[in-house]
Design a protein around this motif. Sequence first.
Motif, short mmCIF file in Angstrom:
data_model
loop_
_atom_site.label_atom_id
_atom_site.label_comp_id
_atom_site.label_asym_id
_atom_site.label_seq_id
_atom_site.Cartn_x
_atom_site.Cartn_y
_atom_site.Cartn_z
N TRP A 176 0.85 -1.20 0.00
CA TRP A 176 0.00 0.00 0.00
C TRP A 176 0.88 1.26 0.00
N LEU A 177 1.95 1.21 0.79
CA LEU A 177 2.81 2.38 0.99
C LEU A 177 3.54 2.78 -0.30
N ILE A 178 4.01 1.77 -1.04
CA ILE A 178 4.74 2.09 -2.27
C ILE A 178 3.85 2.88 -3.22
N ARG A 179 2.60 2.42 -3.36
CA ARG A 179 1.67 3.18 -4.21
C ARG A 179 1.43 4.58 -3.63
N PHE A 180 1.26 4.65 -2.32
CA PHE A 180 1.03 5.93 -1.61
C PHE A 180 2.17 6.90 -1.91
N GLN A 181 3.40 6.37 -1.86
CA GLN A 181 4.57 7.22 -2.13
C GLN A 181 4.67 7.59 -3.60
N ASP A 182 4.55 6.59 -4.44
CA ASP A 182 4.75 6.84 -5.87
C ASP A 182 3.70 7.78 -6.44
N GLU A 183 2.44 7.59 -5.99
CA GLU A 183 1.38 8.45 -6.53
C GLU A 183 1.21 9.73 -5.71
N ASP A 184 2.03 9.86 -4.67
CA ASP A 184 2.05 11.10 -3.87
C ASP A 184 0.64 11.42 -3.36
N LEU A 185 0.04 10.47 -2.67
CA LEU A 185 -1.35 10.59 -2.25
C LEU A 185 -1.50 11.33 -0.92
N ILE A 186 -2.71 11.81 -0.71
CA ILE A 186 -3.08 12.42 0.58
C ILE A 186 -3.78 11.36 1.42
N GLY A 187 -3.28 11.15 2.63
CA GLY A 187 -3.93 10.22 3.55
C GLY A 187 -4.47 10.98 4.74
N CYS A 188 -5.61 10.55 5.26
CA CYS A 188 -6.06 11.11 6.53
C CYS A 188 -6.10 9.97 7.53
#
Lengths: 398, 398, 398, 398
Positions: free
Chosen positions: A133-145
């Motif tokens: 999950w994190l790799i996608r979060f980092q690569d796509e530069d997502l906003i998490g709450c």
Amino acid sequence: MRTKQQYIEALSKMRRNVYFDGQLIDRASELQMDCINVIGTTYDEAQKPENEGLLTAISHLTGRKINRFTHIHQSTEDLHKKQDMTRYLCQKVGGCIQRCMGIDAANAIYNVSYEADKQNNGATSYHENFKKWLIRFQDEDLIGCCAQTDVKGDRMLRPADQPNPSSYLRIKERLADGIVVEGCKLHISEASVADEILVVPTRALRPDDADYAVSFAVPGDWEGLKQVVTIHNLRPREVYKRGFTPGATDSYLIFEDCFVPWERVFLAGEYLHGSVLALLFALFHRHSYSGCKPAIGDVILGTAALAAEMNNIHRQSHVREKLAEIIMTAELGYAAGYTASDLGRPEVYMPGVGFVPYGPGSYIPHSIYCNVGRCLTGEAVFREAEILCDISGGVVAT
Amino acid sequence: MRTKQQYIEALSKMRRNVYFDGQLIDRASELQMDCINVIGTTYDEAQKPENEGLLTAISHLTGRKINRFTHIHQSTEDLHKKQDMTRYLCQKVGGCIQRCMGIDAANAIYNVSYEADKQNNGATSYHENFKKWLIRFQDEDLIGCCAQTDVKGDRMLRPADQPNPSSYLRIKERLADGIVVEGCKLHISEASVADEILVVPTRALRPDDADYAVSFAVPGDWEGLKQVVTIHNLRPREVYKRGFTPGATDSYLIFEDCFVPWERVFLAGEYLHGSVLALLFALFHRHSYSGCKPAIGDVILGTAALAAEMNNIHRQSHVREKLAEIIMTAELGYAAGYTASDLGRPEVYMPGVGFVPYGPGSYIPHSIYCNVGRCLTGEAVFREAEILCDISGGVVAT
Amino acid sequence: MRTKQQYIEALSKMRRNVYFDGQLIDRASELQMDCINVIGTTYDEAQKPENEGLLTAISHLTGRKINRFTHIHQSTEDLHKKQDMTRYLCQKVGGCIQRCMGIDAANAIYNVSYEADKQNNGATSYHENFKKWLIRFQDEDLIGCCAQTDVKGDRMLRPADQPNPSSYLRIKERLADGIVVEGCKLHISEASVADEILVVPTRALRPDDADYAVSFAVPGDWEGLKQVVTIHNLRPREVYKRGFTPGATDSYLIFEDCFVPWERVFLAGEYLHGSVLALLFALFHRHSYSGCKPAIGDVILGTAALAAEMNNIHRQSHVREKLAEIIMTAELGYAAGYTASDLGRPEVYMPGVGFVPYGPGSYIPHSIYCNVGRCLTGEAVFREAEILCDISGGVVAT
Amino acid sequence: MRTKQQYIEALSKMRRNVYFDGQLIDRASELQMDCINVIGTTYDEAQKPENEGLLTAISHLTGRKINRFTHIHQSTEDLHKKQDMTRYLCQKVGGCIQRCMGIDAANAIYNVSYEADKQNNGATSYHENFKKWLIRFQDEDLIGCCAQTDVKGDRMLRPADQPNPSSYLRIKERLADGIVVEGCKLHISEASVADEILVVPTRALRPDDADYAVSFAVPGDWEGLKQVVTIHNLRPREVYKRGFTPGATDSYLIFEDCFVPWERVFLAGEYLHGSVLALLFALFHRHSYSGCKPAIGDVILGTAALAAEMNNIHRQSHVREKLAEIIMTAELGYAAGYTASDLGRPEVYMPGVGFVPYGPGSYIPHSIYCNVGRCLTGEAVFREAEILCDISGGVVAT
Ligand SMILES: Cc1cc2nc3c(=O)[nH]c(=O)nc-3n(C[C@H](O)[C@H](O)[C@H](O)COP(=O)(O)OP(=O)(O)OC[C@H]3O[C@@H](n4cnc5c(N)ncnc54)[C@H](O)[C@@H]3O)c2cc1C
Ligand SMILES: Cc1cc2nc3c(=O)[nH]c(=O)nc-3n(C[C@H](O)[C@H](O)[C@H](O)COP(=O)(O)OP(=O)(O)OC[C@H]3O[C@@H](n4cnc5c(N)ncnc54)[C@H](O)[C@@H]3O)c2cc1C
Ligand SMILES: Cc1cc2nc3c(=O)[nH]c(=O)nc-3n(C[C@H](O)[C@H](O)[C@H](O)COP(=O)(O)OP(=O)(O)OC[C@H]3O[C@@H](n4cnc5c(N)ncnc54)[C@H](O)[C@@H]3O)c2cc1C
Ligand SMILES: Cc1cc2nc3c(=O)[nH]c(=O)nc-3n(C[C@H](O)[C@H](O)[C@H](O)COP(=O)(O)OP(=O)(O)OC[C@H]3O[C@@H](n4cnc5c(N)ncnc54)[C@H](O)[C@@H]3O)c2cc1C
């Protein structure tokens, strides 16, 4: 790394499940723009060459350059930079930068999922799930709450003892390919403008509360999830139409028979690890406060000093004393975070035992210094408003 | 390095110029023993192998091992160690360790004498004078106190404008081989048990105040100097005759036509440097507070927690909240000092300019963090007494 | 009414049962003189014609003129005068006047004994017992102290549940002609210089705690009673041998198989009335604080203002602000007592019910205003010490 | 006495000189209705038989029954009733009742105009002017506001020394039939819904400032006066459409070449009386605070207690302590006002002299108790907000 524009486009493509004032709204609606502009600043500033290193980091998983808000801290230097990045950006927007909940939840889950797997002797793969999950979060530069706060009902009863079993969000059913969750999470900052929602438990849990020991991530427009949003915009500027106008939102998240596939689940039933996760998110988040609260102190200080100069009272001793008090609170809060960063280790504090190694080696700020800093600055906001009013006179309140 | 015994012997050989209750007393009198035992702890503990490095240092002038209380800070590590040494020793004696005034004054004079000489283009040799004095101070492992506070008279008037010209200590005459000084210094901690007295100005000075810009060191029993001492001993223990009993003294120092030879003079007339010296001693001393105040918090915390346990109230929320408040103050004070140490540089802060290089390269703690820490912990003592009384009940006050 | 001299003579004739530092002492010993002088002031001042009416009253039982410290309040005017007398005398002695515990306990017992008898339908004659005791107390102008605070042991357990049954003072045996009591009372102010000791319960009681619902009065040198005294004298004045030197004492009272005849017993087993008595003494005593605390504020205010004038800083805004803060606390405390007096009635407040008639018609101050005043001024003492130090500088602490 | 309906009709007939958001508005516009409803409550409640005597009074000038908000205090009972009326009405509307500025200014001018005439030996008839104005004010049951706060410019300069002579409102010209005034008054509560505007000076004045020693009354729509209004309405209730919705307004009053005939002038040039008037309005107004601040404490207390009960935390010690703190502040503020009322006299306090007779015999509350009460409750509002948030959790802020 994404641009602000790409972020907004992504928002506008999401399924409409956000309710405002009884109506479904578009995420990129004008109503939410002030808040989106705040978060957008984290994209704009990360592009600037002079902020390289402070606002960006190198992923320890992929070796690629990422926005620091998606990074897992690998050193005390990372902890220092996270604090300084937060202070820098909050000064820019004149308030909460809204993106720290994601990084704080990610760092907490990263560590706890590892320990849970270890104790389960390989029976679970929470940590692997999370890393994917994190790799996608980092690569796509997502906003998490981060969705932590539950409804809680009767505060004297533990989750499993509540008359309404969904007073705390819980696992309602376990299926072969995932879990079904039910319950609500309240006051969740920027959930209405986030790509991903990270769910963590809200308090210490007992064996009976195993169904409440649940952590996972879902997109903000996931099936089975509704959001009711409150939008905090300031009155629009009328006279001086300059400067940055910050905004914020928070949501009431309603999970109804919401299915989450295993690859998005990071904890499901380990009540002791659930308790640690609740505390660990709070710990990382208190570290964030050591960046944002001093920044807010800086902004209030500047405003009050300006008001004092306009009235030609800036050399009066009672005014100087009050300005000094704001500095004191801001810099003590900063010093607490600085010390917490510098003494950070891949360790957590166990009452009665002391510090023990924890997690796969990422850095956790020192808990005592995170806590004392948060404690001071958290209580200071009312005093700061008082000082601002004292110095500025009637103009602030009328 | 000296032993406690050698220190006491040296004291007992000094000229009798200390008055207590109208009578001249021996320095090693029983009356002063509680205070001497406190300072003696700095000798005893420095001998212990496990304290090597923390309580000792290597002189940058001689390369010899010295007691850290005579050291000039050469790095941020030195600053960290001075803070930690102070906290460690104050915990041992349950209060003020009494030896920090010497190290703080020495570090301040070391820097200012250098800058004064530089500006005087070699016309003065204050810094060389001081280094000579310092080598003996380090080698003989002496106790220094710092005499800063003047009588001050009318607080609304500057030194040179006072009706009584000796309201602040001043240069009365300049001779070929030295200066003649006159005035009093008040509340000077442990002057009655110190080998050397370091004199520094007490406040910012104007050109008119040049005669008040004076710094020097003389032995505590110097010709032309009288001391009137106040001794703070606790009532002797009657029931439980165990544990360490701390004591303290302070003196009213009377300088009458007191001659000081040039080799003991470190500043004489440079009013701007005199102002900086006043502030710089205060700065180093505030850094000391970041060690001692947390230690005192630790002692009060332990006492209050013990009292709470005896009464079986230690799990009550109002008691825990108060204990947490003590921890908060202590650790915020520590964090401020930690940050000041870590950000220390051979620099001072000039208002309106920022940090500028200062001195011959020794390390000065960061002024903002020294100040905010001092501010917090200084105000906290009354609140701490209140908490101790609240938790312990009537037994403390009766 | 007695003279101070007669009071001292009476003390010196009492049986020696007061221990100081391991030794039995005479009550009129030099050691206790500072405290005796404080109480003596209540005799000297009551003789002065200009204090007639304020420091004296007319007994509602005998119609004779008595010292107001032995009076049962018959009107709101009596309540006002008790507050003003207390402020006046505490200003005179510069601290606690030491005689209010007697009047406060007497007023509480007067009311509660009446209600207990009423509910016992004449089976007891506590109120008649007390009235007889009171007439002698008034006619002989005696000093009474109030023994309320018990040892209490484990604070989480009620009296009857304590491992040691005498952790709270209790009725050990009931005999035909009286009761036998056992236990200790702690920190009892001026018990070592009092003629009479008034005993009341210390907290709310349950049916199980009936043996702890006991109130009585015995002379300070009664058989079966020992006192261990702590004496709080200031260091003697050396330089300026002028002004009044206040002192205080408190005792640890040890009751061992102590027999009390019925005519001196005012409550014995009525647990509900015992609870009310505990609260009612506290209520009257809080009303006393509305007199003494403002007086102490007055004294500190004067001292601080004098120190400020000597340093010529009395016109500085930070000094004026601090002096104003002392005035604020003192006069708010006074206003609370004033309002409590003016709204006083022969009534007590029952939670959930409101004010209900109580006692034989004597006046009870309004409980809300007694409590808020006490709360404010009680917490203010540490702040007042802080202000005094801030304004006076080092001279106070050295 | 008027009805609320008649009041609104009168408002709607006034000349349009109130600007909101750049536009002239009708006084009875929907925008101002929340505020009008608050003031309307003073009419509705005064009609109720059960409020007779508390909300009404008998005019000492006409013997007619009037609304107490137009009354000049004739006794300590009147002062008590004014405090109690204010607390009662502020509880009703859940905030500021908006009508006390008129009664406070009227009482201040009533006294000062009398003293000014006396000192002018009959050369002026300010007091007669004011009495004539007052009879109409009482008979027509008008709303008055008080315009005191000036723009003030550079706070370090006195009025006559300001670069802009109209930084404080001043007499620009003296004519045979009246005066011409110029200047602005800021933050003037409810001026936009008031019938009459009472103008008083804002600070102590020197002989040079004589033109600034001016007091008068004009209708809110007077020639030469413009108002710029700020309207403080809450967001409209959406879910629970019940209960009372309070509102408030304040105006920026611009006086340009504004002619005031002598019969409406109550002071014109007597700088010493101008200074007293500034203080005396403040004094009466602080007395009002002893009614309204406790009422607001009551409302916050109820809200916080309700929130606590919903969460089932009302028995927790930290919650009880906070509720007790609100009570303490509210009731100490009330007690201060009660004492100020009860010790009220036709006297004012002259520093260095004490209380001296003042005015034609109407009652002035005791200045020390007015001030200490105001000081406490004024500072408490931020703390009260903090407590409300602490107890209620996130729901208040989101
Ligand atoms: C809700 C509300 C309602 C109001 N209603 C009314 C009303 O009905 N009628 C009315 O007349 N006013 C009203 N006011 C105005 C109010 O009385 C003023 O705001 C208040 O008196 C402070 O004045 P100011 O705003 O000019 O601030 P200032 O007085 O300028 O104060 C700002 C700061 O400057 C400092 N300062 C000012 N002068 C000096 C000096 N000489 N030396 C050192 N320090 C100085 C002060 O201590 C303070 O810290 C209202 C205000 C509010 C907020
Ligand atoms: C100068 C002085 C003079 C005095 N004079 C008198 C006198 O004349 N007569 C007299 O009777 N007494 C007198 N006292 C005693 C005084 O009334 C007591 O000290 C006071 O009531 C506190 O009681 P304590 O000392 O037993 O402390 P405790 O009541 O034991 O309090 C200690 C701590 O324990 C906590 N605590 C206690 N019980 C509980 C519980 N059940 N749950 C949660 N927390 C709890 C308290 O909140 C507090 O923080 C005097 C005291 C002093 C200091
Ligand atoms: C336990 C103890 C140990 C000490 N040890 C030492 C020591 O080792 N060496 C040493 O040099 N000193 C020592 N001191 C002295 C200490 O540094 C001074 O007491 C302190 O600096 C305050 O100075 P002061 O006593 O002269 O008070 P002041 O400075 O006179 O202060 C008194 C009050 O006057 C006010 N004030 C003073 N000047 C002005 C002004 N110009 N304008 C407005 N307000 C003003 C202050 O704000 C304060 O409220 C010690 C003091 C204590 C209590
Ligand atoms: C602006 C804002 C943004 C927020 N953003 C987020 C977010 O992004 N994510 C998120 O998860 N949450 C968020 N929150 C929620 C926030 O974390 C919670 O409001 C906070 O943790 C308090 O929880 P609560 O509101 O349920 O109050 P409670 O926890 O119910 O507290 C109310 C009162 O009850 C007392 N109490 C509660 N339980 C007990 C007990 N067992 N015993 C004794 N007393 C008790 C408390 O001490 C307190 O006085 C946000 C809140 C705000 C105001």
